[in-house]
Write a protein that holds these residues in place. Structure first.
Motif, short mmCIF file in Angstrom:
data_model
loop_
_atom_site.label_atom_id
_atom_site.label_comp_id
_atom_site.label_asym_id
_atom_site.label_seq_id
_atom_site.Cartn_x
_atom_site.Cartn_y
_atom_site.Cartn_z
N UNK A 80 0.84 -1.18 0.00
CA UNK A 80 0.00 0.00 0.00
C UNK A 80 0.89 1.25 0.00
N UNK A 81 0.27 2.41 -0.08
CA UNK A 81 1.02 3.66 -0.13
C UNK A 81 1.88 3.84 1.11
N UNK A 82 1.33 3.49 2.27
CA UNK A 82 2.09 3.46 3.51
C UNK A 82 2.12 2.03 4.02
N UNK A 83 3.04 1.73 4.91
CA UNK A 83 3.11 0.38 5.48
C UNK A 83 1.80 0.08 6.19
N UNK A 84 1.10 -0.92 5.73
CA UNK A 84 -0.25 -1.19 6.23
C UNK A 84 -0.40 -2.65 6.65
N UNK A 85 -0.85 -2.84 7.86
CA UNK A 85 -1.15 -4.18 8.35
C UNK A 85 -2.63 -4.47 8.23
N UNK A 86 -3.02 -5.64 8.68
CA UNK A 86 -4.42 -6.01 8.57
C UNK A 86 -4.96 -6.64 9.84
N UNK A 87 -6.27 -6.52 9.98
CA UNK A 87 -6.96 -7.27 11.02
C UNK A 87 -8.16 -7.95 10.37
N UNK A 88 -8.49 -9.11 10.89
CA UNK A 88 -9.61 -9.85 10.32
C UNK A 88 -10.17 -10.83 11.33
N UNK A 89 -11.21 -11.53 10.90
CA UNK A 89 -11.87 -12.52 11.75
C UNK A 89 -12.27 -11.88 13.08
N UNK A 90 -12.72 -10.62 12.93
CA UNK A 90 -13.15 -9.83 14.09
C UNK A 90 -14.59 -10.20 14.44
N UNK A 91 -14.79 -10.51 15.70
CA UNK A 91 -16.14 -10.65 16.24
C UNK A 91 -16.16 -10.05 17.63
N UNK A 92 -17.29 -9.42 17.97
CA UNK A 92 -17.34 -8.68 19.22
C UNK A 92 -18.78 -8.51 19.66
N UNK A 93 -18.97 -8.46 20.96
CA UNK A 93 -20.29 -8.14 21.49
C UNK A 93 -20.62 -6.69 21.11
#
Length: 383
Positions: A80-93
């Motif tokens: 990406x244009x800047x160093x970009x990480x990811x998050x996924x498989x998010x579940x939350x109340x």
């Protein structure tokens, strides 16, 4: 007080899989993904992204009760244009403070590894599965597609995430009236003795893999983010798909046996997998075979559509669609087709979808959060 547990033990891995099932137990549209599909993503021996990237999973507990979960990752393949990480498989109340705690944890984890932004919810892998947050069209998800409660949108946006791009899913009834433009194009091309349409057959996957590769590389390699495919890789993909290929719904068009167009569809596996509760042991495999044989599946998924450049704008797409549609109406139970998502940054593909007389029935969003809150936010570049 929220306690964070890294997913390592067998019990923690099971909780990571079971928490969403508990959270969505009263949601009639939720379809539990196959446990195997999730676990394979976090297996370094099965996921090539571990070769250069890093990924961790976490459970978040309050009073010894799970209130959220997430995976967070970095990959040099995600440029990406800047160093970009990811998050996924998010579940939350449904609690903003809990969500903020999870997002802060992900942010800190990524900042420690030199990242300047985080995208989510995305997959530690390719974009074809588990990518994006559902924001419109809360109906049964397609196989490999994320599903979530409507309140997730507020959890992300209240934290400060902004939509990087929208993912549009287009749907069409199999029995809806076909555009007159298509029927005219079909009639014109039908009179050409050099033109023929053929459905994909399981007993000749080698030929169709070769033809698919030729069409795809000519049609899409220079289009946007397209990339060249290798015939051997396509053949492996076709062989993997072989047990679920329906020989009535994927079509190729030829000019004197030269491949010039293709329209690839598969049955939506979720219409059978929703009865298996995420499991695929020996009993479930037998159950799946029974369901596949006796349980009507009325939804198919459009995967790829392509016409080689020299045949574009000559109505060969209309010929292929009407030829295939007439056939599958007679020989299958399918009543609806839904296209895999198309990014709003890809107007050419959107135009093609609209030309197929489809309507947008589902939207997902890929969100981005810039760690420097003074930095100007930019949406995905239009292709």
């Amino acid at each position: 007080m929220i306690i964070v547990e890294e997913v390592q033990s067998k019990d923690q891995k099971r909780e990571f899989l079971e928490f969403p099932a508990q959270l969505y137990q009263n949601d009639k549209n939720y379809i539990r993904p196959l446990d195997r599909d999730i676990e394979d993503i976090f297996d370094p021996e099965k996921n090539k992204f571990f070769r250069e990237g890093a990924c961790k999973r976490f459970l978040f507990k309050n009073n010894n009760k799970t209130v959220g979960k997430v995976a967070v990752f970095i990959s040099p393949n995600y440029q990406q244009k800047q160093s970009t990480g990811g998050l996924g498989f998010f579940d939350c109340i449904n609690d903003q403070e809990t969500a903020n705690f999870i997002f802060d944890y992900c942010k800190n984890w990524l900042q420690e590894r030199g990242m300047e932004a985080m995208d989510g919810p995305i997959n530690f892998g390719e974009r074809d599965k588990f990518w994006g947050l559902l924001i419109e069209g809360f109906t049964e998800p397609l196989y490999g597609m994320n599903y979530n409660f409507p309140y997730y949108k507020d959890l992300f946006e209240n934290y400060g995430f902004q939509i990087y791009f929208e993912q549009l899913c287009f749907t069409r009834s199999i029995f809806a009236e076909v555009s007159r433009v298509f029927t005219i194009a079909h009639e014109r091309n039908r009179r050409n003795p050099a033109i023929s349409a053929k459905p994909m057959k399981k007993n000749n996957l080698g030929k169709f893999a070769k033809d698919f590769t030729e069409i795809y590389n000519k049609a899409w390699a220079s289009h946007g983010e397209g990339k060249q495919l290798e015939e051997a890789k396509v053949l492996r993909m076709f062989n993997k798909m072989k047990p679920i290929i329906n020989e009535h719904i994927s079509w190729f068009v030829y000019e004197n046996e030269k491949p010039i167009a293709m329209w690839i569809n598969l049955p939506d596996l979720n219409q059978w997998l929703k009865y298996l509760n995420g499991k695929l042991g020996m009993f479930e495999k037998l159950q799946f075979l029974w369901l596949k044989r006796f349980k009507k599946n009325e939804k198919m998924v459009g995967l790829v559509f392509g016409v080689v450049p020299e045949w574009q704008k000559k109505g060969i797409d209309g010929y292929m669609i009407w030829e295939g549609t007439q056939h599958l109406r007679k020989h299958t139970d399918f009543t609806i087709t839904e296209l895999q998502w198309i990014g709003d940054f890809n107007p050419k593909m959107i135009k093609i979808a609209e030309m197929l007389d489809t309507t947008v029935t589902r939207k997902l969003a890929t969100y981005r959060y810039l760690f420097d809150r003074n930095k100007e936010f930019e949406r995905h570049t239009i292709l």
